[in-house]
Design an enzyme around this catalytic site. Structure first.
Site, PDB file in Angstrom:
ATOM      1  N   SER A 158       0.836  -1.198   0.000  1.00  0.00           N
ATOM      2  CA  SER A 158       0.000   0.000   0.000  1.00  0.00           C
ATOM      3  C   SER A 158       0.874   1.252   0.000  1.00  0.00           C
ATOM      4  CB  SER A 158      -0.965  -0.035   1.187  1.00  0.00           C
ATOM      5  OG  SER A 158      -1.957   0.954   1.067  1.00  0.00           O
ATOM      6  N   HIS A 275      -8.730   0.442  -0.290  1.00  0.00           N
ATOM      7  CA  HIS A 275      -8.597  -0.459  -1.436  1.00  0.00           C
ATOM      8  C   HIS A 275      -9.934  -1.076  -1.850  1.00  0.00           C
ATOM      9  CE1 HIS A 275      -4.322   0.109  -1.073  1.00  0.00           C
ATOM     10  NE2 HIS A 275      -4.390  -0.242   0.193  1.00  0.00           N
TER      11      HIS A 275
END
Length: 384
Positions: A158, A275
């Site tokens: 991430s 996400h």
């Protein structure tokens, strides 16, 4: 306008990060803000000249046991005290000084002293993990410079992907940190629009995560919740997932975990459903800032969270970093891409640079042989 002010404050700061590795831009040059900051840059830069294989300097092929891979952690790995063991290395103090100018608050004090509730906030922990991870690179460079010089691949989880790209020479330290700041603020703002979160799940082999998410969405519809979101946000390791979405959907999954073949579930201490499509509002601000900073082709293989494949050019970097916000992190697939090799072939040395050891845990569950050459670079304890 904000990027112009950023340029002015960083120019007075000392260079940061002494070097990345021998065949790449030095990280000390990466912290310098280019003259075109504040203006969109084209998708083809002068740095891409000569990237055709016929123009590259030939490099000696090294055996896998002579090369290294760096893994950069993401949000959730932060803790109060991180960075304490790094201040004696290289230009780490200067990195935090630059960060204070960019962020507008004392990031080093927050990392070392907290309070924890402030460090846990998305707007703070993402920059904190980013800077601490690159500070850990300084420690690795001091203790084992060959690991830096012989690095052939990197990946970040991430927000860790930004640190991996800085390390690779694809981004400048200061500009990437500013992009991380914008990203974190946009994600926090998107999270505030609905009650949502993330649920860590370890399931039995027969668990069907897609079907479980579908059932959770149907449950939300029965409650009158329009356009419910529930989907896999992180693929961690075999039978290890993080599912994200509306709070009602996650409650349903926990309440029905046994029937859904889930062995263990745990709500993560994050502010939103990262996400997933609930982050759609954060995409435009990140796209905007990525257009204003310089992005280069990575000098080593950097693998994207979106598909596990390596970035091929600067336009690819911009596109997938924005897409990553609303796409699952395919970490398990990324590890397979990095470590897949024919039987009997050696594995590279792997270093997790940053707070926590979560990426080492996932590597152990995905590839036990590769894990045998794993090392975590401590961000708290000093070697002296």
């Amino acid at each position: 306008m904000r990027l112009r002010r950023l340029r002015k404050c960083v120019q007075i700061a000392p260079p940061v990060l002494t070097r990345a590795f021998s065949h790449c831009r030095t990280l000390s040059s990466n912290v310098q803000t280019p003259s075109n900051v504040g203006h969109p840059v084209s998708d083809s830069t002068e740095n891409d000249k000569g990237t055709d294989s016929k123009d590259e300097e030939p490099r000696l092929r090294r055996s896998p046991n002579q090369v290294s891979v760096l893994l950069f952690p993401g949000q959730g790995s932060q803790f109060v005290g991180m960075g304490r063991g790094l201040l004696q290395y290289g230009n780490v103090k200067e990195m935090f000084s630059v960060a204070q100018k960019i962020l507008g608050y004392d990031l080093l004090s927050l990392c070392l002293n907290g309070p924890q509730e402030d460090l846990m906030k998305t707007v703070h922990c993402q920059p904190a993990v980013f800077v601490t991870s690159l500070a850990a690179v300084e420690r690795l460079n001091h203790e084992n410079p060959a690991a830096i010089e012989n690095c052939v691949a990197a990946a970040g989880f991430s927000v860790g992907e930004f640190a991996a790209l800085v390390f690779s020479g694809a981004m400048d330290f200061a500009e990437a940190l500013y992009a991380v700041k914008v990203r974190a603020e946009a994600m926090q703002k998107a999270s505030d629009q609905s009650a949502s979160g993330m649920l860590s799940v370890i399931g039995r082999p027969q668990a069907n995560y897609k079907q479980a998410c579908q059932q959770a969405r149907e449950h939300c519809l029965s409650l009158g919740l329009p356009n419910p979101v529930c989907s896999v946000a992180n693929y961690l390791f075999p039978d290890g997932r993080v599912i994200a979405g509306h709070k009602e959907a996650l409650d349903f999954l926990q309440q029905n975990s046994r029937r859904l073949q889930f062995l263990r579930t745990r709500l993560l201490p994050v502010s939103g459903a990262f996400h997933t499509s609930l982050m759609e509002a954060a995409v435009e601000p990140l796209e905007h800032v990525l257009k204003q900073i310089e992005v280069r082709r990575p000098e080593i293989a950097v693998h994207s969270n979106v598909d596990g494949k390596r970035y091929m050019h600067e336009k690819h970097v911009r596109q997938l970093l924005a897409k990553q916000l609303v796409s699952p992190v395919k970490w398990e697939q990324t590890l397979h891409e990095i470590y897949e090799r024919s039987q009997g072939k050696d594995f590279p040395h792997t270093y997790e640079v940053g707070p926590g050891k979560q990426l080492g845990t996932t590597l152990q569950k995905c590839n036990k042989k590769a894990f045998k050459k794993y090392t975590h670079i401590d961000v708290v304890l000093s070697c002296e």
